[in-house]
Design a protein around this motif. Structure first.
Motif: not given
Length: 223
Positions: A148-169
């Motif tokens: 495992l060579t790299k976790c590339q973060i594309l975007e972190e999105s805060m939906i609200d104060d209790k929910t979030a999404t993270v897009a990564f490669v």
């Protein structure tokens, strides 16, 4: 029951001779059902940890292994990056969803199975109340054939104060063939008891893959 000041909910530290009804009574005092799930899950996880030895140990350790660059690709050493979340519940509590994604990626690289378990939401489809079985399943599917060579973060999105999404490669290299591969995931996290837990993920092709394949097909047709 003694309350720990530095645990997830905080999680109670139970006498392992206590009855399961005592745990249920304590858990039922919380109106939020997830808290009950987490407490029971954490209790069983700690109990199994006392009984079961890891099939293959963690490779994080200290000394040289801890000083190596973190597998997530941050450019800092393991113990100054994801290792902090793996080893310290306080750092885990302070972590952002992006940091938890990186730490989970690195946990597969370093075989930190306990962190994978404790950072998983109780509503995740892979959640297993049988901790011994769950540990064995992760142990068999820990990407051992890959670096495992790299976790590339594309975007972190805060939906609200209790929910979030993270897009990564997630980037990796097959150990034998040295073939490079990757996949994209958009992970959903939910904050429970002040901690971001991995609830679900949607897998897709990494950015650029479809465009590259289409370009190769077009070139081949023109020839």
């Amino acid at each position: 029951i003694i309350l720990s000041d530095a645990d997830l909910l905080p999680t109670p530290i139970f006498d392992f001779h206590c009855d399961i009804d005592d745990i249920n009574d304590y858990a039922n005092s919380f109106s939020f059902i997830y808290r009950k799930n987490l407490i029971l899950h954490r209790w069983q996880w700690e109990l199994e940890a006392k009984k079961v030895k890891k099939v293959r140990p963690s490779t994080s350790g200290f000394g040289g292994a801890a000083a190596e660059s973190c597998p997530c690709g941050s450019g800092t050493s393991y113990m100054k990056c994801c290792g902090k979340l793996h080893k310290s519940i306080n750092d885990f509590q302070k972590a952002t969803p992006e940091q938890v994604v990186r730490a989970r990626y690195t946990a597969y690289a370093k075989r930190e199975i306990d962190f994978i378990i404790k950072s998983t939401h109780p509503m995740n489809k892979n959640f297993d109340a049988d901790i011994k079985h769950w540990r064995s399943q992760i142990d068999m599917n820990c990407y051992d054939n890959f670096e495992l060579t790299k976790c590339q973060i594309l975007e972190e999105s805060m939906i609200d104060d209790k929910t979030a999404t993270v897009a990564f490669v997630a980037n990796m290299v097959q150990r034998d063939s040295r073939e490079r591969t990757a996949f994209k995931e958009t992970s959903t996290f939910e904050k429970i008891g002040g901690v971001w837990l991995y609830k679900e993920g949607i897998i897709s092709d990494p950015p650029g893959r479809n465009q590259t394949e289409d370009s190769e097909i077009t070139t081949a047709e023109s020839e």
